[in-house]
Motif scaffolding. Structure first.
Motif, short mmCIF file in Angstrom:
data_model
loop_
_atom_site.label_atom_id
_atom_site.label_comp_id
_atom_site.label_asym_id
_atom_site.label_seq_id
_atom_site.Cartn_x
_atom_site.Cartn_y
_atom_site.Cartn_z
N UNK A 59 61.49 39.33 47.98
CA UNK A 59 61.83 38.67 46.73
C UNK A 59 60.52 38.01 46.08
N UNK A 60 60.55 38.24 45.02
CA UNK A 60 59.48 37.42 44.00
C UNK A 60 58.72 38.37 43.26
N UNK A 61 58.36 38.36 41.97
CA UNK A 61 57.37 39.06 41.19
C UNK A 61 55.87 38.38 41.05
N UNK A 62 54.98 38.94 40.19
CA UNK A 62 54.00 38.54 40.07
C UNK A 62 53.85 37.02 39.83
N UNK A 63 52.64 36.25 40.33
CA UNK A 63 52.63 34.64 39.92
C UNK A 63 51.42 34.14 39.18
N UNK A 64 51.00 35.17 38.23
CA UNK A 64 49.54 34.74 37.82
C UNK A 64 49.89 33.35 36.80
N UNK A 65 48.87 32.45 37.19
CA UNK A 65 49.12 31.09 36.51
C UNK A 65 48.44 31.20 35.37
N UNK A 66 49.05 30.42 34.50
CA UNK A 66 48.73 30.20 32.97
C UNK A 66 47.21 29.70 32.83
N UNK A 67 46.71 29.11 33.90
CA UNK A 67 45.36 28.50 33.72
C UNK A 67 44.38 29.79 33.91
N UNK A 68 44.92 31.12 34.17
CA UNK A 68 43.95 32.08 33.87
C UNK A 68 43.54 32.33 32.56
N UNK A 69 43.93 31.86 31.52
CA UNK A 69 43.81 31.72 30.15
C UNK A 69 43.20 30.43 29.58
N UNK A 70 43.18 29.45 30.50
CA UNK A 70 42.66 28.25 30.21
C UNK A 70 41.35 28.05 29.61
N UNK A 71 40.86 26.96 29.01
CA UNK A 71 39.39 26.88 28.70
C UNK A 71 38.64 25.80 29.41
N UNK A 72 37.34 26.12 29.36
CA UNK A 72 36.34 25.12 30.25
C UNK A 72 36.75 25.15 31.72
N UNK A 73 36.80 24.04 32.19
CA UNK A 73 36.91 23.63 33.42
C UNK A 73 38.29 24.01 34.09
N UNK A 74 39.22 24.07 33.25
CA UNK A 74 40.54 24.16 33.91
C UNK A 74 40.66 25.79 33.94
#
Length: 420
Positions: A191-206
């Motif tokens: 069970x489970x789909x992809x789990x890309x973190x939203x921080x893959x689109x964050x700015x700077x150090x995040x």
């Protein structure tokens, strides 16, 4: 998504038509083909509207990334799939659609072309672009060719499709966007789909996993290209546009129009849905051959493909705004020739649509998604998928019966070289 309620609503809306309507008393082949074009236009108009909503959600997410906004974008992607998957019945038989659709819905794709992937990810052997990672680079070297990818635009993404001659190098479309939103599904048949973190689109150090600005530019450009492509196709079916495909279709003989309708239904039912989208994955127990493999939305994708076939047969289409389109249909035309035979065909369509919907029920009620159903150690899941394949084969036989009733012989729907 309220798939079950949609099913109930459309079934309810279909009942007067099945019982015999005023329209059914005297429809002509030309009226049926014209209504087919009307339905196609409505479907593509809805696909365009939902793609624009997706594009807008992506802009908002990129401007201020958060988990809540990523969830909203994912929901917009799933909603956009509903009308688009119902459009695929127009692909087979209409060259204008078949020549165009690869840029929007090509799959499977070697996602390493676009962005980072796991070290052990499976890709097409011999594909030199399988780990190119456009997001991480400003220049690609594929064989003896060097490609400048510094400025990510819709046109660049379109040009990168089938890079190096490999069909697995899919740079654009719904599935490229899906990968950029969900990331790889690393759960296999669990069970489970992809789990890309939203921080893959964050700015700077995040920013996580590097190159967040380029990843955002890629996501936005791909969404923009999707909208541009759908704007073009919507115009091809619009009654308000001159010199488009709709006029070409309606200027041709009604019999040729009926053949295109029936060939499209049969080919999607048999070679594409039963074969390429189900049988291939089942026989190989391969999650790589799952249609919406990053999001685990495959059950809905299959169901709305089937709904699209049903729409063409009944002349019904439930729009995204809730309104229902109805008009002269293949059912009406067949019923004028043989009411009992048309009713028997309708029953087979209802059986098949209910069978495909069992994939939705499995996912939503039992948390058994398509990638789990095709696992080698899941005999019950395998049986459910195989029963669905066989029901689609039976439906194709009914489509051929309709063809004979309305005077179309030797339909020969595309089997994609599968044996059933």
């Amino acid at each position: 998504m309220k798939t079950q309620s949609l099913l109930a609503q459309v079934v309810a809306a279909s009942l007067p038509l099945m019982a015999g309507s005023a329209v059914a008393a005297n429809v002509t082949p030309q009226q049926v083909v014209t209504h087919y074009a009307d339905v196609a236009h409505a479907v593509y108009a809805d696909a365009l509207t939902t793609a624009k909503t997706l594009d807008s959600k992506i802009q908002s997410f990129i401007a201020s990334p958060s988990q809540a906004k990523l969830t909203e974008v994912k929901q917009a992607w799933i909603a956009a799939r509903v009308p688009y998957q119902q459009s695929e019945v127009f692909r087979f038989g209409n060259g204008v659609v078949d020549d165009w659709e690869g840029q929007l819905n090509a799959w499977p794709l070697d996602e390493g072309l676009i962005d980072y992937v796991a070290d052990d990810y499976q890709y097409e052997l011999g594909n030199e672009g399988a780990k190119a990672n456009i997001v991480a680079k400003t220049q690609l070297t594929i064989g003896a060719s060097t490609v400048d990818v510094e400025n990510i635009t819709p046109q660049l993404i379109a040009d990168l499709n089938e890079l190096g001659g490999s069909e697995a190098n899919v740079a654009s479309g719904y599935h490229a966007i899906e990968f950029l939103l969900w990331g790889q599904d690393l759960n296999g048949v669990n069970p489970g789909a992809g789990e890309r973190p939203y921080t893959d689109y964050a700015q700077g150090e995040n920013c996580t996993n590097g190159h967040c600005d380029r990843r955002a530019a890629y996501l936005q450009a791909t969404a923009d290209l999707l909208v541009q492509d759908l704007e073009w196709m919507e115009k091809q079916w619009s009654p308000q546009v001159t010199g488009n495909y709709r006029q070409e279709l309606l200027a041709d003989s009604a019999q040729n129009g009926l053949r295109k309708m029936l060939f499209g239904m049969g080919s999607l039912s048999l070679g594409e849905l039963a074969g390429e989208r189900m049988k291939v994955a089942l026989e190989a127990n391969s999650t790589e051959d799952e249609h919406d493999c990053f999001s685990d939305n495959t059950h809905n994708s299959h169901y709305y493909n089937e709904q699209g076939i049903y729409n063409v047969f009944t002349g019904l289409y439930k729009r995204t705004d809730g309104s229902l389109i109805s008009g002269p249909s293949l059912y009406d035309l067949a019923a004028q020739k043989d009411a009992q035979a048309a009713e028997n065909v309708q029953k087979q369509f209802d059986i098949t649509r209910a069978q495909v919907h069992k994939l939705v029920e499995s996912a939503e009620e039992n948390n058994q998604h398509f990638d789990q159903l095709i696992a080698a150690n899941n005999p019950q899941g395998n049986a459910l998928v195989n029963d669905t394949i066989m029901s689609l084969v039976a439906q194709t036989g009914s489509i051929e019966k309709v063809a004979n009733l309305v005077g179309i012989t030797s339909l020969n729907p595309d089997s994609a070289d599968h044996e059933f």
